[in-house]
Design a protein around this motif. Structure first.
Motif, mmCIF file in Angstrom:
data_model
loop_
_atom_site.group_PDB
_atom_site.id
_atom_site.type_symbol
_atom_site.label_atom_id
_atom_site.label_comp_id
_atom_site.label_asym_id
_atom_site.label_seq_id
_atom_site.Cartn_x
_atom_site.Cartn_y
_atom_site.Cartn_z
ATOM 1 N N HIS A 1 -0.228 5.006 8.642
ATOM 2 C CA HIS A 1 -1.494 5.706 8.850
ATOM 3 C C HIS A 1 -2.331 4.963 9.885
ATOM 4 N N VAL A 2 -2.817 5.689 10.886
ATOM 5 C CA VAL A 2 -3.761 5.110 11.842
ATOM 6 C C VAL A 2 -5.118 5.744 11.566
ATOM 7 N N VAL A 3 -6.120 4.916 11.297
ATOM 8 C CA VAL A 3 -7.446 5.426 10.911
ATOM 9 C C VAL A 3 -8.545 4.635 11.628
ATOM 10 N N GLY A 4 -9.729 5.232 11.691
ATOM 11 C CA GLY A 4 -10.891 4.487 12.163
ATOM 12 C C GLY A 4 -11.311 3.520 11.068
ATOM 13 N N LYS A 5 -11.906 2.388 11.449
ATOM 14 C CA LYS A 5 -12.182 1.353 10.444
ATOM 15 C C LYS A 5 -13.203 1.797 9.397
ATOM 16 N N ASP A 6 -13.993 2.854 9.692
ATOM 17 C CA ASP A 6 -14.983 3.299 8.706
ATOM 18 C C ASP A 6 -14.342 3.979 7.498
ATOM 19 N N ILE A 7 -13.082 4.400 7.604
ATOM 20 C CA ILE A 7 -12.428 5.023 6.440
ATOM 21 C C ILE A 7 -11.256 4.168 5.943
#
Length: 520
Positions: free
Chosen positions: A263-269
């Motif tokens: 999974h690649v996600v933005g650090k806020d999630i």
């Protein structure tokens, strides 16, 4: 677990936010990684999609006088599907959480957790942010100022929080702290980069509370199978998309083939993906993901982009001027993947000019033009290689191996740096060997052939290596080099092996890959 499978996901996006360059950044990063593994011959699957339930969506639909389903259908069709086309994304699937394949399988999953004793009913009172669709932890609650003085507001949205009191169902997240810490310890790559892993580890060490997984005050969501007066909390429903899209609860054979995912996600999630999601999977007896990679924020003028502050920039504002390849190249090369990065038009314009137009584009144009001029458009056969030529061959081989290492390690920025050593070396090589001077001396005909073969073969390697990053311009280059077969089918891990360009291939004229952009 299928070892040959490379399954990678973007987060699923909230369609009420119009796509901005931050959404585009995540999506092209995942697409480039997927394209690389696909071209390496791996059984690759890339998923993206939209997260369509929740209170925020319900309110937006009501404000626009339509049903929630009509509202999300409009948003997805008008904004999110076009984004993939704008950025040349080759996703294998697009999941929407309102699809039956998702909703039914989510119910199967929660029934499993309920039957296993991990879910119980309880009362809940907490401050809720509609913007985040989340009950806020104390660390994200601040005192309001100005018009909101005397109220508690969300630290992210600066909007007042709502005190909600509900009978909810809870997931026993508190039971999974030790197992999660063990996971982070035994699989240090589970959360990357290291800064993200440290943040998650300290969050779990400080103690986990049970998680409210249902809402009973509105109905826009997936009903709990054992109590239809509750809908499943939007975040928890959303996380399951990664499993439901590949057949969980419906096509177990495909699920076994694809799962687990990266999974690649933005650090806020990050917490949802690195804490709640693996705990839910553990409770259901399913293997945890292969890893969660949290990238940084895109900053504009030093601030994180936001719709409320009108700092969001639409991807088309960039692609309409510079093209999709320049967009992909810029965001994947200019920002260290995993860290915050700043966007500026000046930086984009300067890199476009220096690296793409003058660097790569000019190299391609002049090499093909010289083969056309001096060898009637046929790739010449190389004569004897000198030390200078062998040095280029080594640069190509080393760059290809390094790029593969970096892409496998989720560092597209470093991979591009490695590949660019070929561009710089070839431009220097042409300046040094002066093929235009060799062409004036008949006795140097063999040497001229070697020089132009070396440049063209270097371009062949560049076309293959850069294809996952810049699919459009590299396909044009591939065609100009007279190569048969589709570029996307060329094995990327063999790109650095010298001598694959067949002498005698017909080289075609090449329009500038990166035309000059008029500066306003």
């Amino acid at each position: 677990m299928s070892t040959g499978s490379f399954y990678i996901t973007t987060p699923i996006y909230y369609p009420s936010d119009v796509p901005h360059i931050g959404h585009g950044y995540t999506t092209v990063a995942v697409d480039a990684l997927a394209r690389w593994h696909r071209q390496a011959g791996e059984d690759t699957w890339m998923l993206t999609g939209t997260d369509e339930h929740g209170q925020k969506m319900l309110r937006a639909a009501a404000a626009n006088g339509v049903t929630p389903q009509e509202w999300v259908d409009k948003l997805v069709t008008e904004s999110w599907f076009p984004l993939l086309e704008t950025l040349d994304v080759a996703n294998d699937d697009f999941i929407r959480t309102t699809q039956e394949r998702h909703e039914k399988s989510v119910q199967v999953f929660f029934q499993r957790l309920y039957d296993a004793g991990y879910i119980y009913a309880g009362e809940y009172e907490a401050l809720y942010c509609v913007g985040c669709e989340e009950f806020k932890p104390d660390s994200e609650i601040v005192d309001g100022t100005g018009e909101f003085e005397g109220l508690k507001v969300c630290a992210i949205h600066s909007k007042p929080l709502e005190l909600l009191q509900e009978k909810n169902y809870f997931f026993k997240l508190s039971e999974f702290g030790d197992r999660l810490l063990e996971l982070y310890k035994t699989q240090p790559d589970f959360v990357r980069p290291a800064s993200a892993r440290n943040e998650v580890t300290s969050f779990v060490r400080s103690g986990l509370k049970d998680l409210s997984i249902s809402r009973s005050t509105f109905d826009w969501g997936i009903p709990l199978p054992w109590d239809e007066s509750h809908v499943i909390y939007v975040w928890v429903d959303a996380l399951l998309n990664y499993a439901t899209a590949i057949g969980y609860g419906r096509d177990e054979e495909n699920f076994a083939r694809r799962w687990p995912a990266y999974h690649v996600v933005g650090k806020d999630i990050l917490r949802f993906h690195a804490v709640i999601w693996p705990a839910m999977l553990m409770a259901a007896g399913i293997e945890v993901p292969r890893g969660v990679f949290a990238h940084g924020w895109l900053l504009v003028g030093g601030e994180k982009m936001s719709k409320s502050k009108l700092t969001g920039i639409a991807p088309t504002e960039i692609t309409d001027v510079f093209g999709s390849d320049a967009y992909r190249f810029y965001f994947l090369s200019a920002i260290a993947f995993g860290q915050d990065g700043s966007f500026s038009w000046e930086d984009l314009s300067a890199r476009y000019q220096a690296e793409l137009a003058n660097g790569f584009g000019n190299l391609a144009s002049r090499t093909t033009a010289m083969i056309d001029r001096y060898f009637s458009g046929l790739v010449p056969a190389p004569a004897e290689y000198t030390e200078l030529d062998l040095k280029i061959q080594k640069t190509v081989a080393d760059a290809a191996a390094a790029a593969d290492r970096f892409m496998t390690d989720f560092r597209p920025d470093e991979a591009i740096d490695a590949i660019w050593t070929i561009v710089d070396a070839l431009n220097g090589y042409i300046t040094e060997t002066e093929p235009w001077a060799l062409a004036k001396v008949e006795a140097q005909r063999g040497r001229l052939g070697t020089v132009l073969y070396t440049a063209a073969e270097g371009l062949r390697a560049l076309a293959v290596l850069l294809s996952p990053i810049m699919p459009d311009s590299t396909a044009k280059l591939w065609e100009a080099l007279g190569q048969s077969g589709r570029l996307v089918d060329q094995p990327v891990r063999e790109a650095g092996t010298w001598g694959q360009l067949a002498p005698g291939a017909t080289v075609n004229a090449l329009a500038p890959l990166f035309p000059r952009v008029e500066q306003d």
